[in-house]
Write a protein that holds these residues in place. Structure first.
Motif, PDB file in Angstrom:
ATOM      1  N   GLU A  52     -38.584  58.576  39.123  1.00 13.79           N
ATOM      2  CA  GLU A  52     -37.679  59.385  38.311  1.00 13.79           C
ATOM      3  C   GLU A  52     -36.972  58.539  37.258  1.00 13.79           C
ATOM      4  O   GLU A  52     -36.788  58.969  36.114  1.00 13.79           O
ATOM      5  CB  GLU A  52     -36.645  60.070  39.217  1.00 13.79           C
ATOM      6  N   LYS A  53     -36.591  57.327  37.633  1.00 15.10           N
ATOM      7  CA  LYS A  53     -35.932  56.438  36.676  1.00 15.10           C
ATOM      8  C   LYS A  53     -36.910  56.002  35.589  1.00 15.10           C
ATOM      9  O   LYS A  53     -36.549  55.943  34.397  1.00 15.10           O
ATOM     10  CB  LYS A  53     -35.371  55.211  37.402  1.00 15.10           C
ATOM     11  N   LEU A  56     -37.400  58.872  33.145  1.00 15.14           N
ATOM     12  CA  LEU A  56     -36.237  58.984  32.265  1.00 15.14           C
ATOM     13  C   LEU A  56     -36.264  57.881  31.211  1.00 15.14           C
ATOM     14  O   LEU A  56     -36.015  58.128  30.022  1.00 15.14           O
ATOM     15  CB  LEU A  56     -34.952  58.894  33.094  1.00 15.14           C
ATOM     16  N   TYR A 155     -31.172  65.861  30.125  1.00 12.09           N
ATOM     17  CA  TYR A 155     -30.698  64.504  30.363  1.00 12.09           C
ATOM     18  C   TYR A 155     -29.541  64.502  31.366  1.00 12.09           C
ATOM     19  O   TYR A 155     -29.460  63.630  32.232  1.00 12.09           O
ATOM     20  CB  TYR A 155     -30.263  63.843  29.059  1.00 12.09           C
ATOM     21  N   ARG A 158     -31.148  64.804  34.679  1.00 11.01           N
ATOM     22  CA  ARG A 158     -31.930  63.613  35.047  1.00 11.01           C
ATOM     23  C   ARG A 158     -31.018  62.433  35.389  1.00 11.01           C
ATOM     24  O   ARG A 158     -31.267  61.707  36.353  1.00 11.01           O
ATOM     25  CB  ARG A 158     -32.896  63.231  33.920  1.00 11.01           C
ATOM     26  N   ALA A 176     -32.600  52.528  32.736  1.00 11.21           N
ATOM     27  CA  ALA A 176     -33.791  53.378  32.782  1.00 11.21           C
ATOM     28  C   ALA A 176     -34.866  52.886  31.816  1.00 11.21           C
ATOM     29  O   ALA A 176     -36.053  52.824  32.154  1.00 11.21           O
ATOM     30  CB  ALA A 176     -33.404  54.822  32.466  1.00 11.21           C
TER      31      ALA A 176
END
Length: 380
Positions: A52-53, A56, A155, A158, A176
């Motif tokens: 996920e990071k 992003l 954003y 996230r 990120a």
């Protein structure tokens, strides 16, 4: 099969296996000890990787909203189709300026302990921040950048999912982006395969080039280890960027950088070349010195040197063959740089080896960026 015959056959098989193992070990031991294959990139304990990071960070890398004018993403100076750098001598500058140094590739930047040509950043996180806020690069301001991110519902969600915050924070944005950049590595080059024991991964010319690289040409004195850089600083005599002679905007930017980084008035008025790492130490022994770049992925990252003054790898080889060049800071030129006396065939072999340090070109489609929306409504 009789027991005695089975015993003899087993001994033969074991002997053959042992011979193969000994041969492989001997072959591996012939690999240059100053060089090594590239392993996984180091991951800092305070910024672990998560899918996920990384996702992003990929969005933010391509998002121009992380810049002063909302039009200068990381990818403006690090184009995937152009070697993940900028295909000109000097990198693209913030509108109204030009940059003053060559843009370096992001590929394998995860392995550097010193980023930028003068080693001004010690991590990818610090590099991302410095580039996004640098006056001749992203020219962003913290409050403006954070506000833009906050007006993007996707954003906000996230950042909350990855970092647990209600609204995006810039320090998390740099983390990120760094996480994404740590996925941009290339560890499967012909050279890496050879260093791991595959004798067929380099052809005869490349093997001769490797011998020159670690021998007569002396390249491995500075381009060593798995990264093929000792990350030290040298003046090798690269001539000054020629744009400072006839490009008014480049000249203005150069003078601005001299002033902003703390030059004396005399240096500001008189210098015609980039002082390099001098700015960090303010010690004249560092004038004109720059960090040794990795030679990995260089097949796709022309032009070369801190100011792009060498257009091709052939020019780079000839530059070193001639004993480097001359610039304003001749008093600090490295004694390692001496004429090599390479023949045309040797230069061709050395080029063949340099090309083995790159694998297939790494490309990427730009992601679709999430849209703005009015805060609290969820509507565009």
């Amino acid at each position: 099969m009789p027991t005695a015959m089975r015993s003899i056959l087993s001994k033969w098989i074991l002997a053959g296996v042992s011979a193969i193992a000994i041969a492989a070990t001997a072959q591996a031991s012939e690999r240059p000890k100053e060089l090594a294959p590239l392993g996984p990139p180091p991951i800092p304990a305070d910024n672990p990787q998560t899918p996920e990071k990384i996702e992003l960070g990929k969005l933010l890398f391509f998002d121009p909203r992380l810049s002063g004018n909302g039009a200068m993403p990381c990818s403006a100076c690090h184009l995937p189709d152009a070697g993940w750098d900028f295909p000109d001598k000097i990198s693209l500058g913030y509108p109204g300026t030009v940059h003053w140094r060559n843009s370096q590739t992001v590929i394998n930047a995860a392995y550097y302990g010193n980023l930028f040509w003068a080693g001004a950043a010690k991590s990818l996180e610090a590099q991302a921040k410095s580039a996004a806020k640098g006056a001749v690069a992203g020219n962003g301001e913290d409050d403006m950048l954070e506000a833009r991110l906050a007006f993007v519902p996707e954003y906000r969600q996230r950042f909350k999912d990855v970092f647990g915050t209600d609204y995006p924070r810039l320090n998390h944005a740099w983390m990120a982006i760094a996480a994404f950049e740590r996925t941009l590595v290339q560890t499967d080059t012909p050279f890496d395969a050879y260093m791991r024991g595959d004798d067929t991964s380099l052809d005869a010319a490349q093997k001769r080039g490797l011998d020159l690289f670690t021998g007569k040409a002396g390249c491995s004195q500075c381009h060593n280890g798995a990264l093929l850089s000792n990350e030290r600083y040298y003046n090798i005599g690269v001539p000054a960027f020629d744009g400072w002679q006839d490009d008014e905007l480049a000249q203005i930017t150069f003078r601005y950088e001299l002033y902003a980084k703390g030059s004396t008035e005399k240096m500001y008025r008189d210098f015609k070349d980039d002082p390099g790492v001098y700015f960090r130490a303010k010690d004249k022994k560092y004038l004109g010195k720059f960090r040794v770049p990795s030679l990995r992925y260089t097949k796709y990252t022309a032009p070369y040197m801190h100011n792009g003054m060498l257009a091709t790898l052939e020019e780079v080889i000839e530059f070193y063959n001639q004993g480097g060049g001359a610039n304003e800071f001749s008093q600090t030129k490295s004694s390692l740089i001496q004429p090599l006396g390479l023949t045309s065939k040797e230069k061709a072999d050395l080029l063949a080896f340099l090309n083995s340090l790159s694998g297939e070109r790494i490309t990427m489609e730009e992601p679709e960026l999430p849209p703005y929306a009015v805060l609290g409504t969820g509507t565009q």
